[in-house]
Design a protein around this motif. Sequence first.
Motif, short mmCIF file in Angstrom:
data_model
loop_
_atom_site.label_atom_id
_atom_site.label_comp_id
_atom_site.label_asym_id
_atom_site.label_seq_id
_atom_site.Cartn_x
_atom_site.Cartn_y
_atom_site.Cartn_z
N UNK A 4 3.59 4.88 -13.98
CA UNK A 4 2.66 5.80 -13.40
C UNK A 4 1.65 5.56 -12.61
N UNK A 5 1.85 4.76 -12.04
CA UNK A 5 0.43 4.36 -11.40
C UNK A 5 0.34 4.93 -10.09
N UNK A 6 -0.69 4.85 -9.37
CA UNK A 6 -0.57 5.62 -7.53
C UNK A 6 -1.37 4.26 -7.12
N UNK A 7 -0.66 4.37 -6.41
CA UNK A 7 -1.08 3.24 -5.75
C UNK A 7 -2.20 3.23 -4.06
N UNK A 8 -2.21 2.93 -3.35
CA UNK A 8 -2.27 2.42 -2.40
C UNK A 8 -1.62 1.74 -1.08
N UNK A 9 -1.05 2.57 0.42
CA UNK A 9 0.14 1.84 0.87
C UNK A 9 -0.58 1.20 2.41
N UNK A 10 -0.77 0.75 2.50
CA UNK A 10 -1.13 0.25 4.50
C UNK A 10 -0.16 0.62 5.24
N UNK A 11 0.32 1.31 6.59
CA UNK A 11 1.23 1.10 6.82
C UNK A 11 0.42 1.09 8.49
N UNK A 12 1.64 0.38 8.92
CA UNK A 12 0.81 -0.59 10.15
C UNK A 12 1.98 -0.38 11.27
N UNK A 13 1.01 0.42 12.44
CA UNK A 13 1.88 1.26 13.72
C UNK A 13 3.00 2.57 13.41
N UNK A 14 1.58 2.79 14.44
CA UNK A 14 2.49 4.47 13.84
C UNK A 14 2.93 5.03 14.91
N UNK A 15 4.70 4.70 14.54
CA UNK A 15 5.57 4.94 15.79
C UNK A 15 6.49 5.70 14.34
#
Length: 202
Positions: A4-15
């Motif tokens: 039930x938790x809202x997470x922060x997700x980092x995504x590396x690489x904008x391809x």
Amino acid sequence: MINGSFMKIAVVGAGYVGLSNGILLAQHHEVVMLDVLPAKVSQLNNKQLPIEDAEMASFLATKPLQFSATLSAQEAYANASFVVVATPTDYSTDANSFNTSSVEAVVADVQAMNPQATIVIKSTVPVGTAKMLRAHLSNLVDFEPHLAWNPEFLREGTALQDTLVPDRIVIGTDDLWSEKILRTLYAPITSAGVPLIAMDIP
């Protein structure tokens, strides 16, 4: 969401891989896209797609997403539960191998800035990279690192559709926590009948 938790997700690489996964995850979580090109970051923060994919461009421009882009690794990694690595690993015909330096650099940065984060690698890497990185991480921290592989099978121009409705999902990890989180993240897709194949990390 996990428990039930809202997470922060980092995504590396904008391809294609990074953007399709980042936009998909931003429907339910906060996603911060990290890239080294200022022009790409500016476009994304203005809800403009820097690659050719009509469906993804429409999704980014019109859907209520928790999505932003940055040039700052510290901003991206701080308090992130997940770091998705989708950096380029171009094949060198001279060296007869993939260049994994960008993946290794991201892993080192995450361990320095946020060692508790689960690292999920989507970049194409040669056989043996998983074992090497896991051994390296185990030497850096005094606990079992959270590391998983989650390869993509995308086509340029239909990357978002291939992410939303894949023909299979493959995860590779020896870490039960990482497997549990990935299964939870993919639950909306697997509940529709898409098979998830769990393997060990090699």
